[in-house]
Scaffold this motif. Structure first.
Motif, PDB file in Angstrom:
ATOM      1  N   LEU A  19      91.437 -51.014   0.660  1.00  0.00           N
ATOM      2  CA  LEU A  19      90.176 -50.569   0.074  1.00  0.00           C
ATOM      3  C   LEU A  19      89.004 -51.394   0.585  1.00  0.00           C
ATOM      4  CD1 LEU A  19      91.281 -49.982  -3.640  1.00  0.00           C
ATOM      5  CD2 LEU A  19      90.898 -48.260  -1.877  1.00  0.00           C
ATOM      6  N   SER A  20      89.189 -52.698   0.679  1.00  0.00           N
ATOM      7  CA  SER A  20      88.092 -53.553   1.147  1.00  0.00           C
ATOM      8  C   SER A  20      87.717 -53.223   2.580  1.00  0.00           C
ATOM      9  CB  SER A  20      88.478 -55.027   1.026  1.00  0.00           C
ATOM     10  OG  SER A  20      89.509 -55.379   1.928  1.00  0.00           O
ATOM     11  N   ARG A  21      88.718 -52.952   3.411  1.00  0.00           N
ATOM     12  CA  ARG A  21      88.431 -52.636   4.814  1.00  0.00           C
ATOM     13  C   ARG A  21      87.741 -51.281   4.957  1.00  0.00           C
ATOM     14  NH1 ARG A  21      94.066 -54.691   7.801  1.00  0.00           N
ATOM     15  NH2 ARG A  21      93.744 -56.931   7.377  1.00  0.00           N
ATOM     16  N   THR A 212      81.990 -65.618  13.520  1.00  0.00           N
ATOM     17  CA  THR A 212      82.974 -65.709  12.436  1.00  0.00           C
ATOM     18  C   THR A 212      82.496 -64.973  11.197  1.00  0.00           C
ATOM     19  OG1 THR A 212      83.721 -67.870  13.249  1.00  0.00           O
ATOM     20  CG2 THR A 212      84.288 -67.301  10.990  1.00  0.00           C
ATOM     21  N   LEU A 213      81.279 -65.246  10.785  1.00  0.00           N
ATOM     22  CA  LEU A 213      80.747 -64.636   9.570  1.00  0.00           C
ATOM     23  C   LEU A 213      80.657 -63.125   9.709  1.00  0.00           C
ATOM     24  CD1 LEU A 213      79.546 -65.005   6.763  1.00  0.00           C
ATOM     25  CD2 LEU A 213      77.305 -65.309   7.836  1.00  0.00           C
ATOM     26  N   ARG A 214      80.149 -62.651  10.834  1.00  0.00           N
ATOM     27  CA  ARG A 214      79.958 -61.209  10.993  1.00  0.00           C
ATOM     28  C   ARG A 214      81.278 -60.464  11.144  1.00  0.00           C
ATOM     29  NH1 ARG A 214      74.989 -60.735  15.133  1.00  0.00           N
ATOM     30  NH2 ARG A 214      75.647 -58.550  15.163  1.00  0.00           N
ATOM     31  N   TYR A 215      82.293 -61.113  11.703  1.00  0.00           N
ATOM     32  CA  TYR A 215      83.606 -60.463  11.762  1.00  0.00           C
ATOM     33  C   TYR A 215      84.144 -60.240  10.350  1.00  0.00           C
ATOM     34  CZ  TYR A 215      88.603 -59.706  12.258  1.00  0.00           C
ATOM     35  OH  TYR A 215      89.875 -59.190  12.141  1.00  0.00           O
ATOM     36  N   PHE A 216      84.114 -61.260   9.511  1.00  0.00           N
ATOM     37  CA  PHE A 216      84.691 -61.132   8.177  1.00  0.00           C
ATOM     38  C   PHE A 216      83.830 -60.279   7.250  1.00  0.00           C
ATOM     39  CE2 PHE A 216      87.024 -64.929   9.664  1.00  0.00           C
ATOM     40  CZ  PHE A 216      88.305 -64.460   9.463  1.00  0.00           C
ATOM     41  N   LEU A 221      89.095 -57.621   4.151  1.00  0.00           N
ATOM     42  CA  LEU A 221      89.931 -58.806   4.145  1.00  0.00           C
ATOM     43  C   LEU A 221      90.706 -58.912   5.470  1.00  0.00           C
ATOM     44  CD1 LEU A 221      91.379 -58.241   0.580  1.00  0.00           C
ATOM     45  CD2 LEU A 221      89.997 -60.187   1.201  1.00  0.00           C
ATOM     46  N   ALA A 222      90.679 -60.122   6.063  1.00  0.00           N
ATOM     47  CA  ALA A 222      91.350 -60.326   7.337  1.00  0.00           C
ATOM     48  C   ALA A 222      91.777 -61.785   7.451  1.00  0.00           C
ATOM     49  CB  ALA A 222      90.423 -59.952   8.489  1.00  0.00           C
ATOM     50  N   THR A 223      92.748 -62.040   8.311  1.00  0.00           N
ATOM     51  CA  THR A 223      93.299 -63.384   8.475  1.00  0.00           C
ATOM     52  C   THR A 223      92.749 -64.061   9.732  1.00  0.00           C
ATOM     53  OG1 THR A 223      95.178 -62.669   9.822  1.00  0.00           O
ATOM     54  CG2 THR A 223      95.453 -62.595   7.419  1.00  0.00           C
ATOM     55  N   GLY A 256     101.450 -65.414   1.042  1.00  0.00           N
ATOM     56  CA  GLY A 256     101.556 -66.654   1.810  1.00  0.00           C
ATOM     57  C   GLY A 256     100.495 -66.846   2.881  1.00  0.00           C
ATOM     58  N   GLN A 257      99.565 -65.898   3.023  1.00  0.00           N
ATOM     59  CA  GLN A 257      98.504 -66.020   4.025  1.00  0.00           C
ATOM     60  C   GLN A 257      97.133 -65.980   3.369  1.00  0.00           C
ATOM     61  OE1 GLN A 257      98.881 -64.329   8.154  1.00  0.00           O
ATOM     62  NE2 GLN A 257     100.073 -62.813   7.052  1.00  0.00           N
ATOM     63  N   ASN A 258      96.175 -66.680   3.953  1.00  0.00           N
ATOM     64  CA  ASN A 258      94.806 -66.632   3.468  1.00  0.00           C
ATOM     65  C   ASN A 258      94.064 -65.471   4.133  1.00  0.00           C
ATOM     66  OD1 ASN A 258      94.967 -68.752   1.714  1.00  0.00           O
ATOM     67  ND2 ASN A 258      94.066 -70.258   3.097  1.00  0.00           N
ATOM     68  N   TYR A 259      93.510 -64.594   3.309  1.00  0.00           N
ATOM     69  CA  TYR A 259      92.679 -63.491   3.778  1.00  0.00           C
ATOM     70  C   TYR A 259      91.225 -63.831   3.442  1.00  0.00           C
ATOM     71  CZ  TYR A 259      96.632 -60.424   4.759  1.00  0.00           C
ATOM     72  OH  TYR A 259      97.764 -59.856   5.302  1.00  0.00           O
TER      73      TYR A 259
END
Length: 377
Positions: A19-21, A212-216, A221-223, A256-259
């Protein structure tokens, strides 16, 4: 950066990622007003198939947008095409071309040497060709690839198969040229220094933070691994760069992963659902669309068993896809004929009658964009 929130339920986290994507990409509830805003928001979008690339832009514009609108944005110099990252051509806002190429394309330069050796291009020949390209484009000239290769041949530079493309790709990766505008239905080349004002003069640290900021913002949500795959940059560096965005990014620990995601986009599943159309929500995604190619892990939207149906040759040539409620469940193709275009869908599973009714509406949006009648076959 706030302490990561821990989520333990597999289905719940998959739904939130999806949903976030959808929303952050502008595929649902878009506030992006025109092609320039889409390209600026997405940072870099893959653009080797121009027709599909135009649809990727149009599908994210709030309201109507035609291919002519996108070509107009190109010809006005608002957006350009160049080899920004991973040795692949992307579309980028003109003012971002300088610093993105310097930051990302520099990582691919070592690979060009191996390719030149394979093509039999000596360092001397390469230098001669780059000098000739800059000379022929000086004075704000606009030339197509065919014209440039012809001029190189006239200058006694042997342009065997593949050499011309390689040298232009290399020149773009060095920040010498970009593709812009469209000339005689072909994408021409111009000198960056003559045509694109260096509006943003960023330090390397500022460039890293901006990317970095503009990608996220556009892909969260992304890793870290997703960002590394998209940018072509190194994971060890990216982890450091995320710290530069400490107050602007949040993270959520999922399986187990940071998004990571922009703080301005922090929301719950119920918040996201307010902006998603009633199920079944169907959309036609372009070939090479960022919704798939923008990530290393695509399982939130594409089942592992279906990957080979989208990338049949396993070499990164992603077909146009059909999404139902954010899940990739079919591929589609279109044949353009004199009076009408035929759009064909190949589904991975059986589609319901209701799905087909909604699909017809999605096809209507497509034909309005290409300004040509389209029938679903």
């Amino acid at each position: 950066m706030k302490k990561p929130i821990v989520v333990n339920y597999f289905q719940k986290y998959m739904e939130k990622i999806l949903l976030s994507r959808l929303i952050n990409h502008g595929l649902c509830h878009s506030s992006l007003k025109d092609p320039y805003e889409v390209v600026k928001h997405m940072m870099c979008t893959q653009a080797q198939d121009f027709n599909q690339h135009q649809w990727a832009i149009a599908s994210r514009v709030a309201g109507s947008c035609t291919f002519q609108d996108i070509e107009k944005a190109y010809n006005q110099g608002k957006i350009v095409k160049t080899w920004t990252q991973r040795g692949t051509i992307h579309c980028v806002a003109a003012e971002d071309a300088w610093w993105v190429v310097k930051l990302c394309a520099s990582k691919t330069l070592k690979g060009f040497k191996k390719r030149r050796d394979y093509l039999g291009i000596s360092d001397e020949l390469c230098d001669k060709a780059l000098t000739s390209i800059q000379k022929m484009l000086s004075g704000r000239k606009i030339l197509t690839r065919k014209e440039i290769i012809h001029n190189l041949t006239e200058a006694w530079i042997d342009m065997q198969t593949g050499r011309g493309y390689h040298l232009l790709c290399y020149a773009a990766s060095l920040g010498i040229v970009v593709q812009w505008p469209i000339k005689n239905k072909d994408h021409a080349f111009v000198l960056v220094k003559d045509r694109i004002p260096q509006v943003k003069q960023l330090t390397e640290e500022e460039s890293l933070k901006e990317l970095t900021l503009r990608y996220f913002i556009s892909h969260g949500l992304a890793t870290v691994k997703d960002f590394a795959r998209w940018s072509g940059l190194w994971i060890t560096q990216i982890k450091k760069w995320i710290e530069l965005c400490d107050k602007l990014l949040n993270s959520e620990e999922i399986d187990g992963q940071n998004y990571y995601f922009a703080q301005e986009h922090s929301a719950t599943i119920s918040d996201y659902k307010k902006y998603i159309p009633k199920s079944p929500y169907i959309s036609l995604l372009a070939g090479f669309d960022e919704f798939l190619l923008g990530y290393k892990d695509r399982t939130a939207t594409l089942e592992i068993d279906h990957h080979v149906l989208v990338d049949t040759s396993r070499n990164g040539i992603f077909k146009p896809t059909l999404m139902i409620d954010g899940k990739t469940l079919a591929t589609w193709s279109v044949k353009h004929k004199t009076k009408v275009s035929e759009l064909t869908v190949k589904s991975f599973t059986k589609l319901s009658d209701e799905d087909f009714k909604i699909l017809e509406k999605a096809v209507q949006n497509y034909w309005k964009t290409i300004e040509k009648d389209v029938i679903l076959s």
